[in-house]
Design a protein around this motif. Structure first.
Motif, PDB file in Angstrom:
ATOM      1  N   THR A  22       0.845  -1.188   0.000  1.00  0.00           N
ATOM      2  CA  THR A  22       0.000   0.000   0.000  1.00  0.00           C
ATOM      3  C   THR A  22       0.882   1.240   0.000  1.00  0.00           C
ATOM      4  O   THR A  22       1.817   1.351   0.784  1.00  0.00           O
ATOM      5  CB  THR A  22      -0.916   0.038   1.232  1.00  0.00           C
ATOM      6  N   GLN A  23       0.603   2.147  -0.922  1.00  0.00           N
ATOM      7  CA  GLN A  23       1.343   3.401  -1.024  1.00  0.00           C
ATOM      8  C   GLN A  23       0.399   4.548  -0.661  1.00  0.00           C
ATOM      9  O   GLN A  23      -0.635   4.715  -1.299  1.00  0.00           O
ATOM     10  CB  GLN A  23       1.858   3.603  -2.451  1.00  0.00           C
ATOM     11  N   LYS A  24       0.774   5.330   0.335  1.00  0.00           N
ATOM     12  CA  LYS A  24      -0.056   6.457   0.752  1.00  0.00           C
ATOM     13  C   LYS A  24       0.613   7.762   0.327  1.00  0.00           C
ATOM     14  O   LYS A  24       1.761   8.034   0.668  1.00  0.00           O
ATOM     15  CB  LYS A  24      -0.262   6.447   2.260  1.00  0.00           C
ATOM     16  N   PHE A  25      -0.125   8.555  -0.432  1.00  0.00           N
ATOM     17  CA  PHE A  25       0.338   9.874  -0.857  1.00  0.00           C
ATOM     18  C   PHE A  25      -0.523  10.913  -0.150  1.00  0.00           C
ATOM     19  O   PHE A  25      -1.745  10.807  -0.130  1.00  0.00           O
ATOM     20  CB  PHE A  25       0.230  10.016  -2.369  1.00  0.00           C
ATOM     21  N   THR A  26       0.127  11.905   0.431  1.00  0.00           N
ATOM     22  CA  THR A  26      -0.587  12.859   1.272  1.00  0.00           C
ATOM     23  C   THR A  26      -0.908  14.186   0.596  1.00  0.00           C
ATOM     24  O   THR A  26      -1.739  14.942   1.089  1.00  0.00           O
ATOM     25  CB  THR A  26       0.230  13.155   2.547  1.00  0.00           C
TER      26      THR A  26
END
Length: 272
Positions: free
Chosen positions: A192-196
């Motif tokens: 999972t890649q989280k971009f803010t």
């Protein structure tokens, strides 16, 4: 953004070593309008290029001074196919595709490459163990590591579209930049890649249309900024995704780099 996932290619590189207006004035007469209409009609009737044609058009080593161009390492990719990339908010998918090296739209054909700055040749001291190095040789070796971390890795892709598919693709990217300012989450292969944050940036201005953006990701609690650009050349779309190896390694100011202008100019020249 896990350090072992999306930017794995960057980690691999680190361990082994990116006016006509003034002349025409305000005269926007019927001839100008007819010319614009003709260009739009030509774009709408565009026939997509095949993979073999795109292979001839994408940059190669020698097209951009100071960069080695090679096949993108599939074993290091966040996803092995575009279908594996899942985005919680579908409108943000075009940006996620750019950041994973895939075509941002439903293309007829697609190819990509990895462009890496050419590192300085290793010194003789680099073959010695740390214990055998003099102070001068140790300083030289540390400088080599610092120089390598200062490099930028860029993934370049070309995708082709039938009719007005390329224009629609640029529109979808524009909508994603505006609509995903608060970030998004993408998953593939269980990662999972989280971009803010997604921010619009100044584009290179090459091609018929160009859009640029910066994306802030969470890498094991650290903020990492990566840069993307999407450019339309008729019915073909070029995408660029750059990451600073220093930023990935947690060194230096991640904001002090961008997509190398020589790469976008070099690719534009091959498409002109």
């Amino acid at each position: 953004m896990k350090r072992s996932a999306l930017p794995r290619a960057a980690a691999t590189v680190v361990t082994s070593a990116l006016s006509l207006a003034l002349l025409t004035g305000c005269g926007s007469g019927d001839d100008d309008a007819k010319g614009a209409d003709a260009k739009e009609s030509a774009t709408a009737a565009a026939k997509a290029l095949g993979s073999a044609e795109l292979e001839k058009l994408i940059i190669a080593t020698g097209d951009v001074d100071g960069y080695k161009v090679s096949a993108a390492d599939k074993s290091q990719q966040f996803a092995s196919s575009k279908d594996e990339v899942k985005v919680v908010d579908e409108k943000c998918a075009p940006i996620a595709y750019v950041l994973t090296g895939f075509a941002p739209g439903d293309s007829a054909a697609y190819v990509n490459r990895q462009a890496t700055e050419v590192a300085a040749k290793p010194s003789a001291s680099s073959t010695k163990s740390l214990e055998d190095m003099t102070d001068e040789e140790l300083d030289d070796a540390m400088k080599g590591i610092t120089d390598a971390l200062g490099q930028t890795l860029t993934i370049v892709s070309l995708s082709s579209y039938e009719g007005d598919g390329a224009k629609k693709t640029l529109s979808s990217v524009s909508d994603a930049i505006a609509g995903c300012a608060g970030g998004f989450t993408a998953t593939a292969k269980g990662d999972t890649q989280k971009f803010t944050k997604v921010e619009k940036e100044k584009a290179s201005g090459t091609g018929d249309e160009s859009l640029a953006f910066a994306v802030t990701g969470d890498a094991d609690g650290d903020k990492v900024v990566v840069h993307g650009e999407v450019v339309r050349h008729g019915g073909t779309v070029a995408t660029y995704y750059s990451i600073s190896l220093a930023a990935f390694a947690g060194e230096g100011d991640a904001a002090e780099y961008d997509i190398p202008a020589e790469i976008t100019k070099g690719q534009a020249a091959k498409l002109s």
